[in-house]
Design a protein around this motif. Sequence first.
Motif, PDB file in Angstrom:
ATOM      1  N   MET A 177       8.755  13.179  -9.430  1.00 52.89           N
ATOM      2  CA  MET A 177       7.535  13.185 -10.277  1.00 52.89           C
ATOM      3  C   MET A 177       6.992  14.602 -10.329  1.00 52.89           C
ATOM      4  SD  MET A 177       5.479  10.778 -11.758  1.00 52.89           S
ATOM      5  CE  MET A 177       6.069  11.655 -13.137  1.00 52.89           C
TER       6      MET A 177
ATOM      7  N   MET B 287       1.050   4.151  -3.098  1.00 53.92           N
ATOM      8  CA  MET B 287       0.843   5.593  -2.961  1.00 53.92           C
ATOM      9  C   MET B 287       1.987   6.371  -3.611  1.00 53.92           C
ATOM     10  SD  MET B 287      -1.987   5.888  -1.664  1.00 53.92           S
ATOM     11  CE  MET B 287      -2.796   6.946  -0.540  1.00 53.92           C
ATOM     12  N   GLN B 288       3.145   5.730  -3.762  1.00 52.58           N
ATOM     13  CA  GLN B 288       4.305   6.426  -4.336  1.00 52.58           C
ATOM     14  C   GLN B 288       4.721   5.761  -5.639  1.00 52.58           C
ATOM     15  OE1 GLN B 288       7.521   7.213  -1.538  1.00 52.58           O
ATOM     16  NE2 GLN B 288       6.319   6.174   0.040  1.00 52.58           N
TER      17      GLN B 288
ATOM     18  N   TYR C 107      -0.404  23.697  -1.924  1.00 52.46           N
ATOM     19  CA  TYR C 107      -0.224  22.895  -3.129  1.00 52.46           C
ATOM     20  C   TYR C 107      -1.510  22.859  -3.935  1.00 52.46           C
ATOM     21  CZ  TYR C 107      -0.077  18.272  -5.451  1.00 52.46           C
ATOM     22  OH  TYR C 107      -0.180  17.237  -6.319  1.00 52.46           O
TER      23      TYR C 107
ATOM     24  N   PHE D 150       1.697   8.674   6.260  1.00 54.54           N
ATOM     25  CA  PHE D 150       0.922   7.527   5.805  1.00 54.54           C
ATOM     26  C   PHE D 150       1.520   6.227   6.309  1.00 54.54           C
ATOM     27  CE2 PHE D 150      -2.146   5.477   3.215  1.00 54.54           C
ATOM     28  CZ  PHE D 150      -1.546   4.378   2.635  1.00 54.54           C
TER      29      PHE D 150
ATOM     30  N   TYR E  26       4.628   6.395  -8.809  1.00 54.28           N
ATOM     31  CA  TYR E  26       5.290   7.064  -9.943  1.00 54.28           C
ATOM     32  C   TYR E  26       6.344   8.044  -9.436  1.00 54.28           C
ATOM     33  CZ  TYR E  26       1.131   5.100 -11.955  1.00 54.28           C
ATOM     34  OH  TYR E  26       0.145   4.228 -12.315  1.00 54.28           O
TER      35      TYR E  26
ATOM     36  N   VAL F 160      -8.207   3.723   1.328  1.00 49.80           N
ATOM     37  CA  VAL F 160      -7.395   2.835   2.141  1.00 49.80           C
ATOM     38  C   VAL F 160      -8.068   2.671   3.492  1.00 49.80           C
ATOM     39  CG1 VAL F 160      -5.127   2.426   3.166  1.00 49.80           C
ATOM     40  CG2 VAL F 160      -5.312   3.704   1.035  1.00 49.80           C
TER      41      VAL F 160
ATOM     42  N   THR G 202       0.828  -1.207   0.000  1.00 47.95           N
ATOM     43  CA  THR G 202       0.000   0.000   0.000  1.00 47.95           C
ATOM     44  C   THR G 202       0.859   1.254   0.000  1.00 47.95           C
ATOM     45  OG1 THR G 202      -1.677  -1.225   1.185  1.00 47.95           O
ATOM     46  CG2 THR G 202      -1.890   1.139   1.217  1.00 47.95           C
ATOM     47  N   THR G 203       1.909   1.258   0.838  1.00 51.17           N
ATOM     48  CA  THR G 203       2.807   2.420   0.864  1.00 51.17           C
ATOM     49  C   THR G 203       3.446   2.630  -0.505  1.00 51.17           C
ATOM     50  OG1 THR G 203       3.299   1.989   3.178  1.00 51.17           O
ATOM     51  CG2 THR G 203       4.812   3.432   2.018  1.00 51.17           C
TER      52      THR G 203
ATOM     53  N   VAL H 266      -2.408  15.328  -6.434  1.00 45.59           N
ATOM     54  CA  VAL H 266      -3.496  14.981  -5.526  1.00 45.59           C
ATOM     55  C   VAL H 266      -4.532  16.090  -5.619  1.00 45.59           C
ATOM     56  CG1 VAL H 266      -4.126  14.479  -3.145  1.00 45.59           C
ATOM     57  CG2 VAL H 266      -1.858  13.861  -3.995  1.00 45.59           C
TER      58      VAL H 266
END
Lengths: 183, 76
Positions: free
Chosen positions: B1, A11-12, B44, B23, A14, A73, A7-8, A27
Amino acid sequence: HPWETVTTAAMQKYPNPMNPSVVGVDVLDRHIDNSGKLHSHRLLSTEWGIPSIVKSLIGTSRTKTYVQEHSVVDPVKKTMELKSSNISFTNLVSVDERLVYKPHPHEPDKTILTQEAIISVKGVSLSSYLEGLMANTISSNANKGREALEWVINRLNAEIEEFTASARGTMRNSMAAAAFVEK
Amino acid sequence: MNSVGEACTELKREYDQCFNRWFAEKFLKGESGGDPCGQLFKRYQLCVQKAIKEKDIPIEGLEFMGPSKGKTEGSS
């Protein structure tokens, strides 16, 4: 890999070398709902390597395809669900994907992914050769997706090792310095 | 990114770092207590919303949430 790791990494996800066409991730919204689940709405921008002469004719903003992704999540039930659909200026073909990550019911160090995709052309579901072709692409993309997460997990582990090694190095230096001072 | 808006990439990176840490270290471990990245996210967000309007990206059915409501907001 255990569900938390997957899961972590998701979330990252790309950038990663298996998805070179993803050029931007943003986001749009993120919030925790009343039952403690984290909702994220993300916008992904992808570029398909259109020759630059075409780009100069139609303008770069029209060469990008956008994907909007909604993920949920649930840290208590340990599920991660991702729904994504593409948005583009023509909206001729749309692909809706749904992925669910859950811990393996019998092997806690593994995660199960179920994935489905619905392909439509102008709102009508395909049922022809083209559908078969895209289905093959999507299932090979599913493998790519797994490889992509594997890559991200390795990168995250390497970062942790690097951090630990440099922290150890720092500690050793300060201990040596302290010993020197004591003498 | 990168971000969809070139100017927003730095803001995005700062927010992402904050979010990814929270997270993995708090949220997934079931620790309650809000998301501490609220301020970074707001800055942001403003940038991203502007970029999306400027680029005319056709996003439907998405409400742009302002600051998160109630118990999810960390104290600032």
